[in-house]
Design an enzyme around this catalytic site. Structure first.
Site, PDB file in Angstrom:
ATOM      1  N   HIS A  38      -3.436  -5.671   1.200  1.00 29.94           N
ATOM      2  CA  HIS A  38      -2.856  -5.759   2.527  1.00 29.94           C
ATOM      3  C   HIS A  38      -2.922  -7.284   2.985  1.00 29.94           C
ATOM      4  CE1 HIS A  38      -2.270  -1.634   4.001  1.00 29.94           C
ATOM      5  NE2 HIS A  38      -3.364  -1.371   3.440  1.00 29.94           N
ATOM      6  N   GLU A  40      -1.342  -8.894   5.056  1.00 32.76           N
ATOM      7  CA  GLU A  40      -1.010  -9.031   6.515  1.00 32.76           C
ATOM      8  C   GLU A  40      -2.393  -8.987   7.081  1.00 32.76           C
ATOM      9  OE1 GLU A  40      -1.274  -4.405   5.995  1.00 32.76           O
ATOM     10  OE2 GLU A  40      -0.359  -6.266   4.773  1.00 32.76           O
ATOM     11  N   CYS A  57       0.980  -1.163  -0.028  1.00 31.74           N
ATOM     12  CA  CYS A  57       0.047  -0.032  -0.062  1.00 31.74           C
ATOM     13  C   CYS A  57       0.645   1.224   0.084  1.00 31.74           C
ATOM     14  CB  CYS A  57      -0.850  -0.085   1.190  1.00 31.74           C
ATOM     15  SG  CYS A  57      -2.320   1.152   1.012  1.00 31.74           S
TER      16      CYS A  57
END
Length: 230
Positions: A195, A197, A89
């Site tokens: 994302h 994660e 990002c």
């Protein structure tokens, strides 16, 4: 493999990345303050991660100030020597500003911040559900650059629908040719807007992010793919 996660003023996904790597993927991970220029503890088999967030409040434009943080000189040198670097990002935006990756991330096509689960298709043809959260995620590069990216298998991720179809409707931010993630010519620098994660824990109801991390770094992986499957 060891990971270093850079913390810029305004980073808000640094701990998310750390927790996903340490607790979900069982990897060693070290937090790196942006004023720390010393990366000597990392080998070329390790990876430096530039996380998401709003580094320096996105002043001037996203990633523009973070690109000049003291640590970035070391990150650029690390990448040029062959070390792995991942930008997620805002990290992707910083990599483009630092000219480690081509192109730029522009304001989303509808001029709105987007935060939702979406689907991406990787270079192996696998469809993954990964969250996005950005206001300036519209990847842009000129036609010559995009052609080169696609012809050389450097587009690692495309926005798609749940069945893997790469369509305009699945292109949530208006990125050129539905591009969600790319790598450099040497295939050691990776940038993506989604994302992973945030999709590594069963407690969150989604572990597709683990698959993406594993493919990039921990197993036979999409980073070595030579073609893109449409």
């Amino acid at each position: 493999m060891k990971f270093g996660v850079v913390v810029f003023p305004g980073s808000n996904c640094d701990r998310d990345v750390h927790d996903a790597l340490v607790h979900d993927l069982k990897q060693e991970c070290i937090m790196l303050w942006h004023k720390n220029e010393d990366l000597s503890q990392f080998t070329l088999d390790d990876c430096i991660v530039l996380p998401g967030g709003f580094s320096y409040g996105d002043y001037l434009r996203t990633g523009a100030i973070a690109r000049f943080s003291p640590i970035m000189k070391s990150v650029v040198e690390f990448a040029k020597r062959g070390g792995k670097v991942l930008g997620i990002c805002n990290g992707f935006q910083i990599l483009c500003e630092a000219h480690l990756l081509p192109g730029a991330l522009l304001r989303n096509e509808e001029q709105k911040f987007i935060c939702r689960n979406i689907f991406i298709k990787d270079a192996d043809g696998d469809v993954l559900k990964i969250p996005i959260a950005h206001g300036e995620g519209r990847y842009y590069a000129n036609e010559e650059t995009v052609n080169e990216l696609e012809e050389n298998g450097r587009v690692l991720l495309h926005y798609c629908d749940e069945n893997g179809n790469i369509t305009p409707e699945a292109n949530h931010n208006g990125s050129v040719r539905n591009i969600a993630g790319i790598c450099n010519k040497e295939r050691n620098v990776f940038g993506m807007m989604p994302h992973p994660e945030r999709a590594c824990s069963a407690a969150l109801g989604n572990t597709d992010g683990r698959k993406l991390f594993n493919k990039l770094f921990l197993t036979a992986n999409i980073a070595t793919a030579s073609t893109v499957h449409n």
